[in-house]
Design a protein around this motif. Structure first.
Motif, PDB file in Angstrom:
ATOM      1  N   PRO A 155       0.828  -1.213   0.000  1.00 12.24           N
ATOM      2  CA  PRO A 155       0.000   0.000   0.000  1.00 12.24           C
ATOM      3  C   PRO A 155       0.863   1.263   0.000  1.00 12.24           C
ATOM      4  O   PRO A 155       0.392   2.333  -0.348  1.00 12.24           O
ATOM      5  CB  PRO A 155      -0.828  -0.109   1.277  1.00 12.24           C
ATOM      6  N   ALA A 156       2.125   1.133   0.350  1.00  6.54           N
ATOM      7  CA  ALA A 156       3.033   2.289   0.345  1.00  6.54           C
ATOM      8  C   ALA A 156       3.555   2.589  -1.059  1.00  6.54           C
ATOM      9  O   ALA A 156       4.190   3.612  -1.277  1.00  6.54           O
ATOM     10  CB  ALA A 156       4.210   2.033   1.282  1.00  6.54           C
ATOM     11  N   GLY A 157       3.290   1.696  -2.004  1.00  2.00           N
ATOM     12  CA  GLY A 157       3.791   1.880  -3.369  1.00  2.00           C
ATOM     13  C   GLY A 157       2.678   2.148  -4.354  1.00  2.00           C
ATOM     14  O   GLY A 157       1.613   2.645  -3.995  1.00  2.00           O
ATOM     15  N   ASP A 158       2.911   1.766  -5.598  1.00  3.28           N
ATOM     16  CA  ASP A 158       1.937   2.032  -6.652  1.00  3.28           C
ATOM     17  C   ASP A 158       0.797   1.005  -6.694  1.00  3.28           C
ATOM     18  O   ASP A 158      -0.205   1.210  -7.356  1.00  3.28           O
ATOM     19  CB  ASP A 158       2.617   2.125  -8.007  1.00  3.28           C
ATOM     20  N   SER A 159       0.969  -0.118  -5.994  1.00  2.00           N
ATOM     21  CA  SER A 159      -0.054  -1.171  -5.893  1.00  2.00           C
ATOM     22  C   SER A 159      -0.534  -1.697  -7.243  1.00  2.00           C
ATOM     23  O   SER A 159      -1.682  -2.056  -7.402  1.00  2.00           O
ATOM     24  CB  SER A 159      -1.249  -0.681  -5.074  1.00  2.00           C
ATOM     25  N   GLU A 160       0.356  -1.768  -8.212  1.00  2.00           N
ATOM     26  CA  GLU A 160      -0.011  -2.285  -9.526  1.00  2.00           C
ATOM     27  C   GLU A 160       0.179  -3.795  -9.624  1.00  2.00           C
ATOM     28  O   GLU A 160      -0.231  -4.407 -10.605  1.00  2.00           O
ATOM     29  CB  GLU A 160       0.814  -1.594 -10.614  1.00  2.00           C
ATOM     30  N   GLY A 161       0.853  -4.395  -8.637  1.00  2.00           N
ATOM     31  CA  GLY A 161       1.075  -5.832  -8.672  1.00  2.00           C
ATOM     32  C   GLY A 161       1.843  -6.250  -9.908  1.00  2.00           C
ATOM     33  O   GLY A 161       2.751  -5.556 -10.351  1.00  2.00           O
ATOM     34  N   ASP A 162       1.456  -7.385 -10.483  1.00  4.45           N
ATOM     35  CA  ASP A 162       2.169  -7.889 -11.658  1.00  4.45           C
ATOM     36  C   ASP A 162       1.720  -7.222 -12.956  1.00  4.45           C
ATOM     37  O   ASP A 162       2.139  -7.622 -14.037  1.00  4.45           O
ATOM     38  CB  ASP A 162       2.065  -9.407 -11.753  1.00  4.45           C
ATOM     39  N   ALA A 163       0.913  -6.175 -12.853  1.00  4.47           N
ATOM     40  CA  ALA A 163       0.510  -5.420 -14.046  1.00  4.47           C
ATOM     41  C   ALA A 163       1.603  -4.449 -14.498  1.00  4.47           C
ATOM     42  O   ALA A 163       1.526  -3.892 -15.581  1.00  4.47           O
ATOM     43  CB  ALA A 163      -0.786  -4.643 -13.766  1.00  4.47           C
ATOM     44  N   CYS A 164       2.636  -4.265 -13.671  1.00  2.19           N
ATOM     45  CA  CYS A 164       3.741  -3.378 -14.040  1.00  2.19           C
ATOM     46  C   CYS A 164       5.030  -4.198 -14.171  1.00  2.19           C
ATOM     47  O   CYS A 164       5.119  -5.325 -13.690  1.00  2.19           O
ATOM     48  CB  CYS A 164       3.914  -2.250 -13.028  1.00  2.19           C
TER      49      CYS A 164
END
Length: 174
Positions: free
Chosen positions: A100-109
């Motif tokens: 939650p501290a990052g971009d939270s894109e998971g494996d989509a990025c």
């Protein structure tokens, strides 16, 4: 997530005097430090065989704290077949993709896709035990990523168990 290769699980026993530890996305060295503490309790020595992390500060910290035999800057371009095998292999992926501290894109990025790269090392070298750690969101919001990792590890001959732990329960803030 902790996995053990059924055929090699006997390698991690007190009769072994040195346990070789390798870590992808080594960060501040927590996986190795934890392994070393556990090994000490078992009366054995942990050896930092390799660390891979692209952050210069992580290399400095690894060199200072546990002096890995090899340091790799880029998991994508390194030659996994030329590496040394380890008894305990630890990995994560850039936490910003899942935290939650990052971009939270998971494996989509692109950065989030790196969580799958360690599977190549595992398939080639079959370490006796594998430990993956990441944000608890890997088990909820990004469960499909966790499911893929578990499926691939089982297909590689590992017994897999996973659970979400709260670092506060162990006196660690994060």
């Amino acid at each position: 997530m902790v996995t053990t290769d059924k055929a090699h699980s006997s390698l991690i026993r007190p009769r072994t005097r040195v346990i070789k530890v390798g870590c992808d996305f080594g960060g501040v060295g927590t996986p190795y430090i934890s392994a070393a503490k556990i090994a000490t309790r078992l009366g054995i020595h942990a050896e930092s065989t390799f660390v891979c992390d692209n952050a210069p500060c992580c290399k400095k910290l690894a060199d200072h704290c546990h002096k890995p035999k090899a340091f790799y800057k880029n998991i994508v371009t390194r030659d996994d077949t030329a590496m040394e095998t380890v008894d305990l292999y630890t990995f994560t992926a850039p936490c910003t993709s899942y935290s939650p501290a990052g971009d939270s894109e998971g494996d989509a990025c692109d950065a989030g896709q790196l969580i799958y790269k360690p599977l190549n090392y595992i398939k080639i070298w079959k370490p006796a035990a594998v430990l993956c750690e990441n944000s608890s969101r890997l088990a909820t919001q990004f469960k499909h990523v966790l499911d893929t990792l578990v499926r691939e590890l089982i297909a590689s001959g590992y017994y897999v168990e996973w659970q979400v732990l709260d670092t506060w329960d162990f006196g660690i803030p994060q």
